[in-house]
Design an enzyme around this catalytic site. Structure first.
Site, PDB file in Angstrom:
ATOM      1  N   TRP A  21       0.819  -1.222   0.000  1.00  0.00           N
ATOM      2  CA  TRP A  21       0.000   0.000   0.000  1.00  0.00           C
ATOM      3  C   TRP A  21       0.849   1.267   0.000  1.00  0.00           C
ATOM      4  CZ3 TRP A  21      -0.422  -3.921   3.664  1.00  0.00           C
ATOM      5  CH2 TRP A  21       0.360  -3.765   4.809  1.00  0.00           C
ATOM      6  N   ARG A  22       2.160   1.108   0.044  1.00  0.00           N
ATOM      7  CA  ARG A  22       3.049   2.262   0.131  1.00  0.00           C
ATOM      8  C   ARG A  22       3.495   2.696  -1.262  1.00  0.00           C
ATOM      9  NH1 ARG A  22       7.685   2.100   4.602  1.00  0.00           N
ATOM     10  NH2 ARG A  22       5.850   2.507   5.899  1.00  0.00           N
ATOM     11  N   GLU A  38      -4.748   1.089   6.557  1.00  0.00           N
ATOM     12  CA  GLU A  38      -4.771   1.561   7.935  1.00  0.00           C
ATOM     13  C   GLU A  38      -5.904   0.916   8.731  1.00  0.00           C
ATOM     14  OE1 GLU A  38      -2.648   3.136   9.620  1.00  0.00           O
ATOM     15  OE2 GLU A  38      -1.303   3.775   8.024  1.00  0.00           O
ATOM     16  N   GLN A  43      -5.178  -3.489  15.145  1.00  0.00           N
ATOM     17  CA  GLN A  43      -5.216  -4.750  15.902  1.00  0.00           C
ATOM     18  C   GLN A  43      -4.723  -5.954  15.107  1.00  0.00           C
ATOM     19  OE1 GLN A  43      -6.103  -4.602  19.131  1.00  0.00           O
ATOM     20  NE2 GLN A  43      -6.684  -2.465  19.015  1.00  0.00           N
ATOM     21  N   THR A  44      -4.031  -5.726  13.982  1.00  0.00           N
ATOM     22  CA  THR A  44      -3.595  -6.829  13.124  1.00  0.00           C
ATOM     23  C   THR A  44      -2.188  -6.527  12.618  1.00  0.00           C
ATOM     24  OG1 THR A  44      -5.904  -7.003  12.394  1.00  0.00           O
ATOM     25  CG2 THR A  44      -4.302  -8.330  11.216  1.00  0.00           C
ATOM     26  N   TYR A  83     -12.799  -8.176  14.362  1.00  0.00           N
ATOM     27  CA  TYR A  83     -13.284  -6.804  14.569  1.00  0.00           C
ATOM     28  C   TYR A  83     -14.132  -6.368  13.364  1.00  0.00           C
ATOM     29  CZ  TYR A  83      -9.658  -6.907  18.143  1.00  0.00           C
ATOM     30  OH  TYR A  83      -8.867  -7.263  19.212  1.00  0.00           O
ATOM     31  N   TYR A 119      -6.438   8.758  14.886  1.00  0.00           N
ATOM     32  CA  TYR A 119      -5.198   8.221  14.319  1.00  0.00           C
ATOM     33  C   TYR A 119      -5.320   8.000  12.815  1.00  0.00           C
ATOM     34  CZ  TYR A 119      -2.014   4.891  12.410  1.00  0.00           C
ATOM     35  OH  TYR A 119      -1.130   4.293  11.557  1.00  0.00           O
ATOM     36  N   ASP A 137       0.151   6.057  16.653  1.00  0.00           N
ATOM     37  CA  ASP A 137      -0.194   4.649  16.836  1.00  0.00           C
ATOM     38  C   ASP A 137       0.722   4.061  17.908  1.00  0.00           C
ATOM     39  OD1 ASP A 137       2.266   4.396  15.576  1.00  0.00           O
ATOM     40  OD2 ASP A 137       1.596   2.836  14.181  1.00  0.00           O
ATOM     41  N   CYS A 200      19.123  -0.272  19.571  1.00  0.00           N
ATOM     42  CA  CYS A 200      19.514   1.124  19.761  1.00  0.00           C
ATOM     43  C   CYS A 200      20.763   1.506  18.968  1.00  0.00           C
ATOM     44  CB  CYS A 200      19.727   1.415  21.240  1.00  0.00           C
ATOM     45  SG  CYS A 200      18.229   1.218  22.233  1.00  0.00           S
ATOM     46  N   CYS A 209      17.979  10.119  22.655  1.00  0.00           N
ATOM     47  CA  CYS A 209      16.970   9.310  23.346  1.00  0.00           C
ATOM     48  C   CYS A 209      17.226   9.325  24.853  1.00  0.00           C
ATOM     49  CB  CYS A 209      16.989   7.876  22.824  1.00  0.00           C
ATOM     50  SG  CYS A 209      15.785   6.799  23.633  1.00  0.00           S
ATOM     51  N   THR A 308     -10.517  -9.856  22.423  1.00  0.00           N
ATOM     52  CA  THR A 308      -9.711  -8.887  23.166  1.00  0.00           C
ATOM     53  C   THR A 308     -10.053  -8.890  24.650  1.00  0.00           C
ATOM     54  OG1 THR A 308      -9.583  -7.473  21.210  1.00  0.00           O
ATOM     55  CG2 THR A 308      -9.021  -6.471  23.317  1.00  0.00           C
TER      56      THR A 308
END
Length: 371
Positions: A21-22, A38, A43-44, A83, A119, A137, A200, A209, A308
């Protein structure tokens, strides 16, 4: 200290993920593709979503195609993602977009659409329309918690994390490339600033950070203790006749698994159903006519399904009769067994059907009947 947006974008230019999708680097993202992805990604995981995304786009290649499709087709294409309110809202939103003529290009306009929250509106606005906002998110929450060393546990820290995250794109580079910046944050959280054992040493923001400086990065974001997930119990019935027809019904449009097709069954409650109760809950249990022979039900298995907020155990009963009676509206409807797989069944119900079918050979020669 606010991390450098140019450092993150330089890292992204060399490490961006390739996702279906990008848009390609330098290209403008298709808002329909961004929106569908999105909603699916709520939740996936990305890995689980990719095959569903491809199949969904093949079936509904545009907003118009999705809007004019029957809801059952959309629910069937969604089956397995869970969902199901997301699928119903996608359908409603596609119809609203058809009326509008196109996607709104601002956060407020997007958030006014069915099923699009804060979001998702920010993600579409940033990625597809270049609006300089930070979509918050789980990945971005985690990054903000670590960069700014926010030790207050979730969910009570969400407000302060949102306030901190807004400051991340304050630089000129982020404002010039808002689509890339939002996706760079997602990729950083998904590949480097991961929940456990963050990498890191590879992070473009390791120096500013605060959590890393304190040595607490792996412990953030902190979470309040989990509440024990309750358990519920139910029973569902696979009833076939010898001509290959089955009884099914539709769940209420609103609520859990709303609008999907299921096998008839009991309510889901906090205590197990006893066999004596099951007989009274079975399909057509209240029919006492000479023409109708009460089925010989047999319990053929149990399905465990984790939602959930609770864990569900479903006892599956199966039976075969000579001929199914015409059901009343509240009892459901009759369909050919060969057509069940094409209906909008949830993954839970598909498990129940499989277990029911596996036990049908025993049911054909069942040696006992429920009380």
């Amino acid at each position: 200290m606010i991390p450098s947006d140019s450092d993150l974008l330089a890292w992204y230019d060399h490490n961006r993920r390739t996702l279906p999708w990008r848009a390609e680097s330098g290209a403008v993202a298709d808002p329909y593709h961004v929106w569908i992805s999105e909603i699916m990604l709520q939740q996936t995981t990305v890995t689980a979503v990719i095959p569903y995304y491809h199949r969904f786009l093949e079936r509904f290649p545009s907003v118009a195609a999705l809007a004019r499709a029957p809801l059952d087709d959309v629910l069937q294409a969604w089956s397995g993602l869970g969902y199901y309110s997301r699928a119903r809202n996608l359908h409603r939103c596609a119809q609203a977009l058809t009326d509008l003529g196109d996607f709104p290009q601002d956060v407020a306009g997007l958030q006014a659409l069915p099923g699009i929250g804060a979001y998702t509106a920010a993600a579409i606005a940033a990625i597809a329309f270049g609006v300089p906002v930070v979509p918050l998110d789980g990945n971005v929450e985690r990054i903000a918690a670590r960069v700014f060393a926010v030790e207050e546990p979730l969910p009570s820290s969400r407000k302060i994390l949102a306030q901190k995250a807004v400051t991340l794109n304050g630089g000129r580079a982020a404002r010039t490339r808002p689509s890339d910046f939002a996706q760079a944050l997602f990729d950083l959280g998904a590949t480097i600033c991961v929940p456990r054992s963050p990498a890191c040493v590879l992070c473009p923001w390791q120096k500013p950070c605060s959590a890393r400086q304190m040595g607490i990065q792996a412990t953030l974001p902190r979470k309040a203790p989990k509440v024990e997930r309750p358990t519920r119990y139910g029973a569902h019935f696979l009833l076939l006749d010898k001509s290959g027809r089955a009884l099914v019904r539709r769940r209420p449009a609103e609520g859990l698994l709303g609008g999907t097709i299921e096998l008839p069954g009991t309510a889901w409650r906090d205590t197990p159903w006893h066999e004596a109760e099951i007989g009274r809950q079975a399909p057509f249990a209240d029919r006492h006519t000479k023409a109708w022979r009460v089925p010989d039900w047999r319990m053929v298995g149990t399905v465990k399904h984790v939602f959930t907020h609770f864990t569900l155990f479903i006892d599956v009963y199966a039976a075969v009769v000579d001929t199914l009676p015409n059901p009343r509206e509240e009892e459901g409807f009759v369909t050919a067994r060969t057509e069940i797989d094409g209906l909008a069944l949830s993954s839970l119900m598909r498990k129940c059907v499989r277990i029911g079918e596996a036990g049908l050979s025993d049911c054909m020669n069942g040696d006992r009947k429920l009380a």
